[in-house]
Design a protein around this motif. Structure first.
Motif, PDB file in Angstrom:
ATOM      1  N   UNK A 125       0.952  12.834   2.742  1.00  0.00           N
ATOM      2  CA  UNK A 125      -0.268  12.305   2.116  1.00  0.00           C
ATOM      3  C   UNK A 125      -0.224  12.397   0.595  1.00  0.00           C
ATOM      4  N   UNK A 126       0.749  13.150   0.058  1.00  0.00           N
ATOM      5  CA  UNK A 126       0.874  13.277  -1.394  1.00  0.00           C
ATOM      6  C   UNK A 126       2.019  12.439  -1.961  1.00  0.00           C
ATOM      7  N   UNK A 127       2.762  11.747  -1.100  1.00  0.00           N
ATOM      8  CA  UNK A 127       3.916  10.970  -1.559  1.00  0.00           C
ATOM      9  C   UNK A 127       3.487   9.636  -2.184  1.00  0.00           C
ATOM     10  N   UNK A 128       4.240   9.136  -3.172  1.00  0.00           N
ATOM     11  CA  UNK A 128       3.955   7.819  -3.750  1.00  0.00           C
ATOM     12  C   UNK A 128       4.129   6.722  -2.707  1.00  0.00           C
ATOM     13  N   UNK A 129       3.329   5.667  -2.850  1.00  0.00           N
ATOM     14  CA  UNK A 129       3.414   4.509  -1.962  1.00  0.00           C
ATOM     15  C   UNK A 129       3.768   3.274  -2.775  1.00  0.00           C
ATOM     16  N   UNK A 130       4.802   2.559  -2.356  1.00  0.00           N
ATOM     17  CA  UNK A 130       5.164   1.290  -2.964  1.00  0.00           C
ATOM     18  C   UNK A 130       4.774   0.174  -1.996  1.00  0.00           C
ATOM     19  N   UNK A 131       4.115  -0.860  -2.497  1.00  0.00           N
ATOM     20  CA  UNK A 131       3.755  -2.033  -1.702  1.00  0.00           C
ATOM     21  C   UNK A 131       4.683  -3.175  -2.105  1.00  0.00           C
ATOM     22  N   UNK A 132       5.247  -3.851  -1.129  1.00  0.00           N
ATOM     23  CA  UNK A 132       6.129  -4.978  -1.436  1.00  0.00           C
ATOM     24  C   UNK A 132       5.895  -6.093  -0.423  1.00  0.00           C
ATOM     25  N   UNK A 133       6.218  -7.311  -0.834  1.00  0.00           N
ATOM     26  CA  UNK A 133       6.044  -8.433   0.079  1.00  0.00           C
ATOM     27  C   UNK A 133       6.851  -9.626  -0.344  1.00  0.00           C
ATOM     28  N   UNK A 134       7.183 -10.453   0.635  1.00  0.00           N
ATOM     29  CA  UNK A 134       7.938 -11.681   0.407  1.00  0.00           C
ATOM     30  C   UNK A 134       7.067 -12.873   0.760  1.00  0.00           C
ATOM     31  N   UNK A 135       6.913 -13.808  -0.178  1.00  0.00           N
ATOM     32  CA  UNK A 135       6.182 -15.051   0.037  1.00  0.00           C
ATOM     33  C   UNK A 135       4.741 -14.770   0.474  1.00  0.00           C
ATOM     34  N   UNK A 136       4.320 -15.194   1.668  1.00  0.00           N
ATOM     35  CA  UNK A 136       2.973 -14.891   2.145  1.00  0.00           C
ATOM     36  C   UNK A 136       2.713 -13.390   2.082  1.00  0.00           C
ATOM     37  N   UNK A 137       3.726 -12.592   2.344  1.00  0.00           N
ATOM     38  CA  UNK A 137       3.585 -11.144   2.262  1.00  0.00           C
ATOM     39  C   UNK A 137       3.256 -10.666   0.860  1.00  0.00           C
ATOM     40  N   UNK A 138       3.725 -11.399  -0.167  1.00  0.00           N
ATOM     41  CA  UNK A 138       3.394 -11.025  -1.547  1.00  0.00           C
ATOM     42  C   UNK A 138       1.927 -11.305  -1.844  1.00  0.00           C
ATOM     43  N   UNK A 139       1.395 -12.376  -1.242  1.00  0.00           N
ATOM     44  CA  UNK A 139      -0.021 -12.709  -1.378  1.00  0.00           C
ATOM     45  C   UNK A 139      -0.888 -11.601  -0.789  1.00  0.00           C
TER      46      UNK A 139
END
Length: 241
Positions: A125-139
């Motif tokens: 619960x204390x770790x960094x979170x990265x969000x990533x996405x491709x195409x529709x996933x980036x939206x």
């Protein structure tokens, strides 16, 4: 699928959510390995054949693994073993928010056989979170990052590949967002991405000769992602060599 990839199902808002969990290779031999964080990877449009097994999404997950992140690739609604119907990004956003809550909960990982005994789980619960996405996933990913900011639990960073600018309405994104786009993208023209990025003063990293799906250029995505983090101070840098 690498040797550390596992397929699981969790309870979602409208039924089961199917996900691929990709673990760094180091965890195979060392359950005390200190991971760098969590990475969520969102796949392209479900109605156009997009799934969590898309090659670009899988490449992104492997790049994060190389950096020491645990990667999670959920299937959107109506894809594979995920329940529900495509919801034009609305329900998909709620599902990704639900998945991030699951990712940041220690009991989620202690109930998952492959990670139950690993040291990092107790402090997930204390770790960094990265969000990533491709195409529709980036939206969908752009709106997820904005929602997380509003909730007071921001992501560490956003990575957008084949950014959906001009095709769907993107949320404003942080200044350090990593934008990767193919020079010859026929689905989302580069000029549309530049027009969207220009007023926000965002840098777009263009891969010469790459089409929308980065055929024969997947390694460029991996190199850009790993290069972005390897240049940052990190107590784990030695283990990445």
């Amino acid at each position: 699928m690498n040797s550390r990839t596992k397929i699981i199902h969790i309870d979602g808002l409208v039924g089961s959510i199917e996900m691929s969990i990709d673990l760094p290779d180091e965890l195979k031999n060392d359950p005390t390995f200190v991971i760098r964080g969590l990475a969520l990877v969102a796949h392209p449009h479900p109605l156009m054949g997009g799934t969590m097994d898309n090659k670009v999404a899988a490449t992104m997950a492997r790049a994060f693994n190389q950096l020491g992140f645990v990667s999670v690739r959920p299937n959107f609604r109506g894809v594979g073993g995920t329940a529900g119907l495509h919801d034009d990004g609305v329900g998909e956003l709620e599902d990704l928010l639900h998945v991030t809550d699951w990712m940041r909960t220690p009991s989620s990982w202690t109930s998952f056989e492959a990670t139950a005994q690993q040291a990092w789980v107790s402090t997930v619960n204390a770790l960094p979170l990265v969000v990533s996405g491709f195409s529709f996933g980036s939206f969908v990913g752009s709106h997820l990052v904005q929602r997380l900011i509003d909730l007071g639990r921001p992501a560490e960073r956003l990575v957008m590949v084949g950014s959906a600018a001009g095709k769907w309405t993107l949320a404003p994104v942080p200044a350090d967002t990593i934008l990767i786009h193919g020079e010859l993208d026929e689905t989302i023209p580069l000029i549309d991405v530049l027009d969207w990025a220009r007023p926000q003063e965002l840098t777009v990293q263009v891969v010469p000769g790459a089409d929308h799906f980065f055929h024969r250029r997947l390694h460029c995505i991996r190199n850009i992602i790993t290069g972005a983090w390897l240049g940052m101070p990190d107590h784990r840098k030695q283990s990445l060599r």
